[in-house]
Scaffold this motif. Structure first.
Motif, short mmCIF file in Angstrom:
data_model
loop_
_atom_site.label_atom_id
_atom_site.label_comp_id
_atom_site.label_asym_id
_atom_site.label_seq_id
_atom_site.Cartn_x
_atom_site.Cartn_y
_atom_site.Cartn_z
N ALA A 1 32.85 -10.46 -19.78
CA ALA A 1 33.38 -11.20 -18.64
C ALA A 1 32.34 -11.34 -17.53
O ALA A 1 32.49 -12.18 -16.64
CB ALA A 1 34.62 -10.50 -18.10
N ALA A 2 31.29 -10.52 -17.58
CA ALA A 2 30.23 -10.58 -16.57
C ALA A 2 29.10 -11.50 -16.97
O ALA A 2 28.09 -11.57 -16.26
CB ALA A 2 29.68 -9.18 -16.31
N CYS A 3 29.22 -12.21 -18.11
CA CYS A 3 28.18 -13.16 -18.51
C CYS A 3 28.12 -14.32 -17.52
O CYS A 3 29.05 -14.55 -16.74
CB CYS A 3 28.46 -13.68 -19.91
SG CYS A 3 27.98 -12.54 -21.23
N ARG A 4 27.03 -15.05 -17.57
CA ARG A 4 26.89 -16.19 -16.66
C ARG A 4 27.96 -17.23 -16.98
O ARG A 4 28.28 -17.48 -18.15
CB ARG A 4 25.50 -16.79 -16.75
CG ARG A 4 25.02 -17.06 -18.15
CD ARG A 4 23.65 -17.69 -18.11
NE ARG A 4 23.01 -17.71 -19.42
CZ ARG A 4 21.93 -18.42 -19.70
NH1 ARG A 4 21.40 -19.19 -18.76
NH2 ARG A 4 21.38 -18.38 -20.89
N PRO A 5 28.51 -17.85 -15.97
CA PRO A 5 29.61 -18.79 -16.19
C PRO A 5 29.19 -19.98 -17.05
O PRO A 5 28.10 -20.52 -16.92
CB PRO A 5 29.97 -19.23 -14.76
CG PRO A 5 29.43 -18.17 -13.87
CD PRO A 5 28.20 -17.67 -14.54
#
Length: 792
Positions: free
Chosen positions: A179-183
C-alpha cells in the motif's frame, strides 16, 4: 574539456565534442540582457518554416531564449534547476555519440554495442552487489517492471506465446504490491499487459506492530493462500527498499522466503538501493536482502546528478529466449546504445566518485537528523538512522496547549487538519528560503502532512552541501515558535470573534494561519443578492485597510482555489499578539466602512431633500424679512439710506444641514456649545489610536511581551497610554484670545442712535444664530463680553 578531445583520432568525434561544449555554454548562459530577450520575443510565436534556413548560433540563441525567457515573469526563487557539471556534459555527449555510432556498418556497430552493454552491466552488478544478473536499460522507470512481469507470465504460462491471453482465463494471474508503493504503479502494469484490475492485490502495511510503512507479511501470506484456494496463480510481488513517501524498507528477507515458498517473483525498487554501494552497509542491514531478489530497478540519474541517463533493471533469468520474448533483450544493436550515456558517465566518475556522491547524501541526512533531535515540537520518521537516506519530519504539539485561556471543546477534532496545514506551510517556506536543500511536502497515510528531506534524489542535482543543511535547521528553529504561537492563539482568535455580532468566524482547518474572518453588515432589509454584493464590497475594503496597517501579521484573500470567498485570512502570529485588540480593530474598521458606505448610498437622496427643505426655509425667511423691514428697505438705493439712518435687528435664525440625519437644524445649539467649550482633547477612538504610535511600534502587541517596551506595546490595546505619551495638547488656560478691533459707530440722524450700538450688539447681528436677548443691558459688562465673543 578540450584536452581529452586532442587524444581522439577521429576528427568527427573531436568536432562533435567541441560543438557540444560550445552549445552547452550558450544554453547555460542565463545572464542575458533584457533587451536581448525582447529582441527574440517575437520569434517565439510559431510561424512558417523559413525557406533559407538559419545558422546554428541563431537556433541555439532561440533555444536559450525559450529556456530562460520567462524567468523574469516567474519570480519563484525556489525553482529548482539541475546543476549540469562535467559529468552532465558526458551524459549529454553520450546521446550525440549514440546517433553518430548508429551510422557505422553492422559488424562494427554490433561489436561496439556489445562492449558498451557488457561493461556497463558488469560495473553496475559490482557496485550494487548483484551477482549473475542481466541488465535492461529503459527511459521510463516503470518500463523495466512491465517487461519483468511479461517475462514471468511467459515463464509461468507455457502456451502464452502461442495462445495469448486465453491461457490466462484458466488461472488468473495475481500481482501483489504494498500500500506504500508509488501511486498508479500497479494500474500502469495492468494497463500495459492488458490485465484486469482484479489481477492487482494491494497489501496493507502494519497497523499494530512494526513500521507503519512496511508490508504486513502475515497478511500477505494469508492473501496468497486464499488466492491459491480460489484457483488463481500468484505471479509477482513488488516490494520497497525505501518507500516513495517515508523511505522505509520492507522486510525483504521474510518476503523472499515467502516468494520462494509460493514460486513467486520478487521485484524491489526504492531509493535505499543506492546505499548498497557503501562499504559500511553490513549483511545484517535490511536493504542487503535486496541483493537476493529476482529483479531490482535503479534510477542512477538523480542519485548521481546525471541528466538524461536511462534507468536500469537488473534481473536474473537463465532462458535468453524468454527474455527476448518479454522485450528485456533486443537483437537490434541500436537499442543497445541506450547504455552509452551511462557508460560514459560511470567512467568519468569512477568507482570512488560514485560512492562518494551517495555517501555525501547519506551524511547530509544524518547531519539533519542529529539537529532535528534537539528541536522541540519536531517529530521525525526514520526507520534506520544508519542506512536510510530519507528524513521525514513534522511539527507536532498536543491539543491540550492549543489555547492560552479559552476552552478547546469541539476544537480538538480538527487539530490534526490544522497541524497538517501548518506543516504544509512549513515545507513550502523552507523550500523557498533554502532552495538548495531540496525539501518538499509529502502526504503520509498515518502521520499526515510532513516535510521530506531526500538528498539522494536532490543533492547531486542541486549541489546540496552541509551549509545548506545548517541553514535549513536555522530557519526551522525560527519557524517552530511561530507555528507554536499560531496554534495556541487560533482558539483565542475564534472566541474573540464570537464576541462581536458583526464578525463571523469561518472554520477553515486547511488555512495555515490564525484564522478566517468575515464582516457581516447589520442591515437586514437587503435581499440575498444585494447582501452578497454588500458583503463582498465591505470585506474587500476591510482587507485593503488591514493590509495598510503597520503590523507583523499578513492579511490575504486566502488560497487561490479555496472554497471560502469574501473573507479575510489572517496569517501566522507571534506569541506576543494581542488577539483582543486585533479583533476589536477589525470590527471597528469594518463598522467604519459600513457606515461610510451607507452615508454615500443615501447622500443623493438626503442632499436632494435637504435642498428642497432649505429652499422652503429660505423662502419663508425672506418673507419674514420683508414683513419686518418693509418694501422700501428692499430697494437698493433707498434701503441703504434707511439702514444707515435706522439700522434694523434681523430675527432670521441660522440653519445647519446635518448630512447624517438629513435635516435642517438651528445653529443655536452649535453656538451655545462653542461658547461652553474649553478646548479639551476629544476622546480617542480606535482609529485615532491606530495612527498615534511611537516610532518603530508595531500594532497588536501585548505590553511587556518583549525586551523593547516601545516596539512591543500595543497601540490599540492601550489607548489611554498612547494618548498621554504621543499627543501633547496645550491646556485651555494657555490659549490667549486675540483682541478684536473696536468697531466704527454707524452715523444716524436720530440722537444717540449711533453711539448706543456697542461691540457685543454688532457681533450678535453678524452671527445669525444669536437672538436679541443676548444684548447686554449694562455698558459696564462690555469688556467681559468682548473677551467672550473673541474666544468664541
Amino acid at each position: 574539456m578540450e584536452q581529452p578531445y586532442k587524444m581522439i583520432v577521429d576528427p568527427m568525434l573531436a568536432e562533435m565534442g567541441k560543438n557540444l561544449n560550445e552549445a552547452m555554454k550558450i544554453l547555460e548562459d542565463g545572464q542575458r540582457e533584457v533587451e536581448e530577450k525582447r529582441r527574440y520575443s517575437r520569434r517565439d510565436i510559431p510561424g512558417p518554416l523559413q525557406g533559407g534556413g538559419q545558422d546554428v548560433a541563431s537556433i541555439l540563441q532561440l533555444v536559450q531564449n525559450l529556456m530562460h525567457g520567462d524567468e523574469e515573469e516567474d519570480n519563484q526563487s525556489h525553482r529548482r534547476m539541475q546543476n549540469v557539471g562535467e559529468q552532465g556534459h558526458m551524459a549529454l555527449l553520450g546521446h550525440s555519440l549514440a546517433a553518430y555510432i548508429s551510422v557505422l556498418d553492422r559488424d562494427r556497430l554490433r561489436k561496439l554495442t556489445t562492449r558498451i552493454l557488457s561493461d556497463t552491466t558488469l560495473w553496475l552488478r559490482r557496485l550494487f552487489r548483484y551477482e549473475n544478473g542481466s541488465a535492461y536499460y529503459h527511459e521510463d522507470d516503470r518500463e523495466g517492471l512491465v517487461k519483468v512481469c511479461r517475462l514471468v507470465i511467459h515463464s509461468r504460462y507455457e502456451d502464452y506465446a502461442t495462445e495469448g491471453f486465453t491461457v490466462l482465463s484458466c488461472k488468473q494471474p495475481v500481482m501483489y504490491q504494498s500500500a506504500a508503493c508509488r501511486p498508479g504503479l500497479g494500474q500502469h502494469i495492468c494497463s500495459q499487459l492488458g490485465l484486469p484490475l482484479s489481477s492487482l492485490c494491494t497489501v496493507p502495511c502494519n497497523t499494530m506492530f512494526g513500521s507503519q510503512h512496511q508490508m504486513d507479511v502475515a497478511l500477505l501470506d494469508r492473501l496468497i493462500k486464499e488466492d491459491i484456494d480460489s484457483g488463481k496463480l500468484p505471479l509477482l510481488l513488488i516490494a520497497n527498499a525505501g518507500t516513495p513517501g517515508a523511505g522505509h524498507t520492507d522486510k525483504l528477507g521474510r518476503l523472499k522466503e515467502l516468494c520462494e515458498q509460493h514460486s513467486m517473483w520478487l521485484h524491489v525498487e526504492g531509493v535505499n538501493l543506492a546505499t548498497l554501494t557503501l562499504g559500511y552497509v553490513t549483511a545484517t542491514s535490511s536493504v542487503m536482502a535486496a541483493t537476493k531478489c529476482d529483479s531490482m530497478t535503479l534510477t542512477l540519474g538523480p542519485w548521481l546528478g546525471l541528466p538524461a541517463v536511462p534507468a536500469v533493471t537488473l534481473y536474473r533469468h537463465e532462458d535468453p529466449a524468454l527474455s527476448l520474448a518479454a522485450g528485456l533483450t533486443s537483437s537490434q544493436p541500436v537499442q543497445k546504445l541506450r547504455a552509452l550515456p551511462l557508460w560514459l558517465s560511470l567512467q568519468y566518475l569512477g568507482h570512488d566518485g560514485i560512492v562518494e556522491r551517495i555517501k555525501h547524501a547519506s551524511q547530509l541526512s544524518q547531519r539533519l537528523l542529529d539537529h532535528l533531535k534537539k528541536l522541540t515540537s519536531i517529530k521525525t520518521s526514520v526507520e534506520d538512522e544508519i542506512n536510510s537516506p530519507v528524513v521525514v519530519f513534522r511539527f507536532s504539539q498536543e491539543t491540550s496547549e492549543a489555547s492560552s485561556g479559552g476552552s478547546v471543546q469541539g476544537y480538538c477534532g480538527g487539530d490534526k487538519e490544522v497541524q497538517d496545514a501548518l506543516n504544509g506551510w512549513l515545507g513550502e517556506r523552507l523550500a523557498q528560503l533554502v532552495p538548495a536543500s531540496g525539501v518538499d511536502v509529502v502526504e503520509l497515510e498515518d502521520e499526515g502532512t510532513c516535510v521530506r528531506f531526500n538528498p539522494l534524489m536532490t543533492a547531486a542535482v542541486l549541489g546540496t552541501q552541509e551549509g545548506d543543511v545548517d541553514a535549513l535547521v536555522e530557519q526551522l528553529g525560527e519557524m517552530v515558535p511561530l507555528l507554536s504561537s499560531t496554534l495556541h492563539l487560533r482558539q483565542d482568535f475564534r472566541e474573540e470573534t464570537y464576541r462581536h455580532t458583526a464578525l463571523t468566524y469561518i472554520e477553515d482547518l486547511t488555512w495555515p494561519g490564525l484564522g478566517v474572518i468575515r464582516y457581516e453588515p447589520s442591515s437586514e432589509e437587503l435581499d440575498d443578492s444585494k447582501r452578497q454584493l454588500e458583503v463582498e464590497k465591505i470585506n474587500s475594503n476591510l482587507l485593503k485597510k488591514l493590509q495598510e496597517l503597520e503590523a507583523d501579521l499578513t492579511f490575504s484573500t486566502g488560497p487561490e482555489f479555496g472554497l471560502e470567498k469574501n473573507c479575510v485570512f489572517v496569517g501566522m502570529a507571534t506569541e506576543d499578539l494581542d488577539v483582543a485588540a486585533l479583533v476589536d480593530t477589525i470590527a471597528f474598521i469594518g463598522r467604519e466602512i459600513e457606515e461610510s458606505g451607507k452615508l454615500l448610498e443615501n447622500m443623493t437622496e438626503v442632499v436632494r431633500k435637504g435642498i428642497l427643505e432649505a429652499e422652503l426655509q429660505l423662502q419663508k425667511a425672506n418673507e419674514e424679512k420683508l414683513m419686518e423691514e418693509g418694501v422700501l428697505r428692499q430697494i437698493p438705493l433707498v434701503g441703504s439710506v434707511l439702514n444707515w439712518f435706522s439700522p434694523v435687528q434681523s430675527s432670521v435664525k441660522g440653519r445647519t444641514f446635518n448630512l447624517a440625519a438629513g435635516s435642517l437644524d438651528s445653529t443655536d445649539a452649535t453656538y451655545s456649545k462653542k461658547v461652553q467649550a474649553v478646548g479639551g482633547t476629544p476622546p480617542a477612538s480606535p482609529s485615532s489610536t491606530v495612527n498615534k504610535r511611537l516610532p518603530g511600534q508595531k500594532l497588536f502587541r501585548r505590553t511587556g511581551a518583549g525586551s523593547d517596551m516601545l516596539s512591543e506595546t500595543s497601540s490599540v490595546g492601550q489607548p489611554e497610554e498612547i494618548e498621554s505619551t504621543a499627543v501633547q495638547c496645550p491646556a485651555p488656560e494657555e490659549v490667549t484670545p486675540e483682541p478684536r478691533p473696536e468697531p466704527i459707530p454707524e452715523p444716524s440722524e436720530e440722537p444717540g442712535a449711533g453711539p448706543e450700538v456697542t461691540q457685543p450688539e454688532q457681533t450678535a447681528q453678524v452671527e445669525e444664530g444669536q437672538s436679541e436677548e443676548g444684548q447686554p443691558e449694562v455698558k459696564a459688562q462690555e469688556t467681559e463680553k468682548e473677551q467672550e465673543v473673541s474666544v468664541r
